[in-house]
Design a protein around this motif. Structure first.
Motif, short mmCIF file in Angstrom:
data_model
loop_
_atom_site.label_atom_id
_atom_site.label_comp_id
_atom_site.label_asym_id
_atom_site.label_seq_id
_atom_site.Cartn_x
_atom_site.Cartn_y
_atom_site.Cartn_z
N GLN A 159 -44.21 16.57 101.01
CA GLN A 159 -43.77 17.79 100.77
C GLN A 159 -43.23 18.09 99.48
OE1 GLN A 159 -40.51 18.54 103.51
NE2 GLN A 159 -39.83 20.34 102.32
N SER A 160 -43.74 19.35 98.89
CA SER A 160 -43.45 19.93 97.51
C SER A 160 -42.11 20.18 97.75
CB SER A 160 -44.27 20.97 97.30
OG SER A 160 -43.75 21.74 96.20
N PRO A 161 -41.03 19.92 96.75
CA PRO A 161 -39.81 20.44 96.71
C PRO A 161 -39.70 21.92 96.46
CG PRO A 161 -40.37 19.21 94.42
CD PRO A 161 -41.75 18.94 95.35
N ALA A 162 -40.77 22.59 96.25
CA ALA A 162 -40.82 23.99 96.07
C ALA A 162 -40.74 24.57 97.42
CB ALA A 162 -42.05 24.51 95.47
N ALA A 163 -41.35 23.86 98.49
CA ALA A 163 -41.35 24.50 99.91
C ALA A 163 -40.26 23.87 100.87
CB ALA A 163 -42.72 24.12 100.51
N ARG A 164 -39.88 24.70 101.50
CA ARG A 164 -38.68 24.27 102.52
C ARG A 164 -39.04 23.43 103.68
NH1 ARG A 164 -36.54 29.22 105.48
NH2 ARG A 164 -34.68 27.77 106.09
N ALA A 165 -40.34 23.21 103.94
CA ALA A 165 -40.66 22.47 105.12
C ALA A 165 -42.33 22.11 104.93
CB ALA A 165 -40.77 23.22 106.44
N PRO A 166 -42.43 20.88 105.47
CA PRO A 166 -43.94 20.33 105.20
C PRO A 166 -44.94 21.26 105.99
CG PRO A 166 -42.80 19.08 106.64
CD PRO A 166 -41.70 19.99 106.02
N GLY A 167 -46.23 20.61 105.94
CA GLY A 167 -47.36 21.26 106.85
C GLY A 167 -48.11 22.24 106.06
N THR A 168 -48.92 22.76 106.57
CA THR A 168 -49.76 23.91 106.38
C THR A 168 -49.76 24.97 107.15
OG1 THR A 168 -52.10 24.04 105.37
CG2 THR A 168 -51.64 23.02 107.51
N ILE A 169 -50.42 26.14 106.62
CA ILE A 169 -50.53 27.58 107.50
C ILE A 169 -51.68 27.06 108.61
CG2 ILE A 169 -51.18 29.83 107.35
CD1 ILE A 169 -50.59 29.57 104.40
N PRO A 170 -51.08 27.35 109.86
CA PRO A 170 -52.04 27.18 110.92
C PRO A 170 -53.54 27.88 110.92
CG PRO A 170 -49.67 27.60 111.77
CD PRO A 170 -49.94 27.67 110.19
N GLY A 171 -54.59 27.17 111.14
CA GLY A 171 -55.85 27.50 110.87
C GLY A 171 -56.49 27.28 109.56
N ALA A 172 -55.66 26.55 108.68
CA ALA A 172 -56.20 26.53 107.40
C ALA A 172 -57.00 24.94 107.48
CB ALA A 172 -55.03 26.17 106.46
N VAL A 173 -58.12 25.13 106.57
CA VAL A 173 -58.75 24.17 106.38
C VAL A 173 -58.49 23.47 104.99
CG1 VAL A 173 -60.74 24.45 107.88
CG2 VAL A 173 -60.82 25.43 105.43
N VAL A 223 -63.18 35.82 97.95
CA VAL A 223 -62.02 35.05 97.76
C VAL A 223 -60.89 35.39 97.14
CG1 VAL A 223 -61.28 32.53 97.06
CG2 VAL A 223 -63.80 33.29 97.72
N SER A 224 -59.67 35.27 97.67
CA SER A 224 -58.53 35.70 97.03
C SER A 224 -57.73 34.50 96.96
CB SER A 224 -57.73 36.97 97.49
OG SER A 224 -57.41 36.54 98.95
N MET A 225 -56.53 34.46 96.17
CA MET A 225 -55.67 33.62 96.03
C MET A 225 -54.14 33.97 96.33
SD MET A 225 -54.49 31.32 92.55
CE MET A 225 -52.89 32.41 92.20
N TYR A 226 -53.55 33.16 97.14
CA TYR A 226 -52.07 33.63 97.72
C TYR A 226 -51.23 32.61 96.70
CZ TYR A 226 -48.07 33.46 100.85
OH TYR A 226 -46.87 33.68 101.65
N ASP A 227 -50.93 33.37 95.56
CA ASP A 227 -50.30 32.74 94.62
C ASP A 227 -48.69 32.63 94.96
OD1 ASP A 227 -49.35 35.30 94.68
OD2 ASP A 227 -48.81 35.70 92.49
N GLY A 228 -48.11 32.79 96.05
CA GLY A 228 -46.88 32.51 96.57
C GLY A 228 -46.82 31.18 97.45
N SER A 229 -48.04 30.94 97.84
CA SER A 229 -48.46 29.66 98.73
C SER A 229 -47.29 29.14 99.56
CB SER A 229 -48.83 28.84 97.65
OG SER A 229 -50.25 29.13 97.08
N MET A 230 -47.50 28.16 99.72
CA MET A 230 -46.39 27.42 100.86
C MET A 230 -44.91 27.71 100.40
SD MET A 230 -48.05 26.37 103.02
CE MET A 230 -46.87 25.52 104.19
N ALA A 231 -44.81 27.92 99.03
CA ALA A 231 -43.18 27.80 98.54
C ALA A 231 -42.69 29.33 99.15
CB ALA A 231 -43.10 27.92 97.36
N GLU A 232 -43.73 30.48 99.36
CA GLU A 232 -43.29 31.52 99.73
C GLU A 232 -43.59 31.80 101.37
OE1 GLU A 232 -44.87 36.12 99.35
OE2 GLU A 232 -44.77 34.95 97.57
N TRP A 233 -44.41 31.28 101.88
CA TRP A 233 -44.55 31.06 103.37
C TRP A 233 -43.73 30.48 104.01
CZ3 TRP A 233 -48.00 33.43 106.41
CH2 TRP A 233 -48.10 32.97 107.61
N ALA A 234 -43.18 29.44 103.59
CA ALA A 234 -41.86 28.66 104.09
C ALA A 234 -40.61 29.22 104.10
CB ALA A 234 -41.87 27.16 103.86
N ARG A 235 -40.72 30.50 103.53
CA ARG A 235 -39.03 31.07 102.98
C ARG A 235 -38.44 31.41 104.75
NH1 ARG A 235 -40.40 34.43 97.70
NH2 ARG A 235 -40.17 32.64 96.31
#
Length: 155
Positions: free
Chosen positions: A45-59, A122-134
């Motif tokens: 788990q990255s210290p930047a993300a509040r929780a481990p895992g991935t976005i459901p449906g991601a490869v 293709v786009s990039m989610y620059d907030g990534s897991m740090a933002e998703w897990a907020r």
């Protein structure tokens, strides 16, 4: 060599917002986690993300999986990368969003998917897991437990 002026401009259409990632989960868009497999499978788990895992449906397309070492340097092997993308079964014409923990590996993922892999949108989610897990109610996919929410994993 003469100096030259460079004027960059932000291309907003290359960045995905959290709302666009949420919409992508409900559409035919692909979500591509560019992190190493241990992050994708919630073993790290990255210290930047509040929780481990991935976005459901991601490869998972680890940013480093198509790099080869030669003479003390690392190079992107385009044929290996194209094979890795093909193995994921991505539709080259469907919208695709690359993400990671904080946007740095996602930038490499965007380049690999768009510029080498030939995917068209293709786009990039620059907030990534740090933002998703907020947000506590956001879903996460865990390798062993399935889909849970962020709130299920944090105090």
């Amino acid at each position: 060599m003469a100096a030259t002026d460079f004027e960059g401009r932000l291309q907003d259409d290359l960045l995905a917002t959290t709302a666009e990632v949420e919409a992508a989960r409900e559409s035919d868009a692909a979500l591509v986690d560019a992190r190493p497999v241990d992050f994708y499978r919630d073993e790290t788990q990255s210290p930047a993300a509040r929780a481990p895992g991935t976005i459901p449906g991601a490869v998972n397309l680890p940013h480093h999986a198509a790099l080869v070492e030669r003479d003390g340097a690392y190079y992107l092997d385009p044929e290996r990368l194209k094979a890795n993308i093909e193995a994921l079964g991505l539709d080259p014409e469907a919208p695709t969003v690359a993400f990671c923990n904080t946007g740095h590996w996602a930038a490499s993922g965007w380049f690999q998917l768009s510029e080498v892999g030939g995917l068209e949108s293709v786009s990039m989610y620059d907030g990534s897991m740090a933002e998703w897990a907020r947000e506590d109610d956001r879903p996460l996919q865990l390798a062993e437990r399935g889909t849970v929410t962020v709130g299920d994993l944090v105090d």
